[in-house]
Structure formats: C-alpha cells, structure tokens
Write an enzyme that holds these catalytic residues in place. Structure first.
Site, short mmCIF file in Angstrom:
data_model
loop_
_atom_site.label_atom_id
_atom_site.label_comp_id
_atom_site.label_asym_id
_atom_site.label_seq_id
_atom_site.Cartn_x
_atom_site.Cartn_y
_atom_site.Cartn_z
CG HIS A 6 -28.72 75.20 5.19
ND1 HIS A 6 -29.10 74.87 6.47
CD2 HIS A 6 -27.85 74.23 4.80
CE1 HIS A 6 -28.51 73.74 6.83
NE2 HIS A 6 -27.73 73.34 5.84
CB SER A 7 -24.36 76.03 4.35
OG SER A 7 -23.00 75.69 4.41
CG MET A 8 -22.53 80.26 -0.12
SD MET A 8 -22.24 79.74 -1.83
CE MET A 8 -23.93 79.49 -2.41
#
Length: 250
Positions: A90-92
C-alpha cells in the site's frame, strides 16, 4: 532469516500460498494484524515489519529503496522457494513490492504469482509535488497534516513527533528519491487498487501500472481516500477481493 521482518503471522499448516504485505510510509506490520481473519487457511499471511517502527523502533530506518529491498530479499530467499507467494503493498509498500519482484527476476528466483499494488501511481510517473522529506520541521508537519495520514493528536504531541519524525522523513525519502529504472515489463498478473476519493492517486495513475506487466492486468476502486484499506467498507472489500484472486491463482 531475521524473524523480526515478519510479525503478526499465524500458524497455517495447510497453507499453499504466502501473501507478503508491505506497509505505507510511517506504517508498520500492525496495519495487517487482523487481515488473517479474512483469508482462508490456505493463505499464509506475512505482514512485513520494516526497521524503525513498532517492535523495530530502535533500528535505523532505510532512506533508500534499493538497500531496503535487497536486505529483505536476501533474508528471505528460502521463503521464495518453498511455497508460491504473492505481494501486496500500500502506497510506499507498492514500490517495495514492485522492485522486489524485479530483484527476484534479476536473481533468477521464483516470481510472485500476483502483484497487488494499492494507492500508488505507476512507478514511472514523476512526482506531482516537491519532495517534503528534507523540509524544516514546521513545514514538514504542515505537509503531513495535508496528507491526512498522521493523526492530529500525534502532530500536536512534541515527544511523539520527536520519536516518529525521523522514521517519517526516511520513508518519504524512500518514496520521493526513487527513480524507476528501465527494465522489461514483468510477466506477472498485476492488479492496481485505489480509493475513489484519493486526491493524490487517480484512476489514470492506476491504469498506468499496466505498462509494467505483460500478464493479466486490472484496476479497481474502493470507497475511501488514500487510506481506504483502514476503513471497514473499503478495507473489508479489498481483503475479500484479494482472497478471491489468490484462491483463483494458487
């Protein structure tokens, strides 16, 4: 293998596939501590704990992606051989999962059965905002407030921020200093997820992930903003969708 990399893992003797879950900037493995409740016993869910947070708070966090990926991968070579596996980020965490898949290919090791990329634009796309990881303290905290990922109570707590700010800066450096090297697309099924109300990652950004695989590709939006995975509505549906895909591809 350093056991501290994987936490909140439950014993699953009948597991036939592993799902490694990588966190967002500033996040830890506790984000995924209850995910096993929504996955069948055939899935060995492995939340990844990066250095510098939660039970690894005393360790220095990575501030660049390549050494982070290599350190994790070298510690888990055997885990990529004994069971099929998939990655969720998720994200990074999406960048970590993506570059880990490319590292495995370069090393001639087994590839993930599926990549689940969540809340991150395609890796070849440039930053839309100036980097924040090196901003002065007051500006850095104002930008964190705008991103809506750090509770206001934490931002207003000097001792907590003194503890957390080095980790947050390091994680943002991982994301903001990343440059996508030119390599052939992966031959792996890839699904890109996003939040309907995410102001930073739009549907077009998710569709651009399709350039990085020659395998099956799809996108899906869930109710919520950038952190939709932490809501009951968006996060619950996300987990159900991932479990269904894994059962179809194990």
């Amino acid at each position: 293998m350093s056991p501290s990399w994987i936490t909140y893992r439950r014993s699953r003797p009948s597991a036939r596939l592993r799902l490694f879950c990588f966190p967002f900037a500033g996040g830890g493995a506790s984000t995924y501590r209850r995910w096993p409740d929504d996955f069948p016993p055939e899935v060995d869910l492995c939340p990844v704990q990066l250095p510098g947070r939660e039970n690894r708070i005393q360790e220095i966090p990575f501030d660049a992606l390549d050494p982070l990926v290599e350190s994790f991968a070298e510690s888990h070579r055997d885990w990529f051989r004994d069971l099929p596996f998939a990655f969720f980020g998720h994200s990074m965490g999406s960048l970590i999962a993506f570059e880990l898949a490319r590292w495995l290919r370069r090393e001639g090791l087994p590839a993930p059965r599926h990549l689940f990329m969540s809340a991150h634009r395609a890796p070849h796309q440039p930053l839309r905002e100036p980097p924040i990881y090196a901003l002065p303290d007051a500006e850095f905290r104002n930008r964190l407030r705008r991103l809506n990922g750090t509770p206001e109570a934490v931002l207003q707590h000097p001792e907590l921020m003194e503890l957390l700010e080095p980790l947050l800066r390091a994680d943002f450096a991982v994301n903001e200093r990343y440059e996508c090297r030119s390599e052939p697309p992966l031959d792996i099924p890839l699904t890109a997820y996003g939040g309907v109300e995410d102001p930073d990652v739009e549907a077009a950004d998710l569709k651009a992930w399709g350039q990085h695989t020659t395998g099956p590709f799809q996108t899906r939006l869930f109710p919520g903003d950038h952190f939709f995975l932490q809501t009951e509505e968006g996060g619950g549906e996300l987990r159900r969708r991932i479990a269904a895909v894994l059962l179809d591809t194990r």
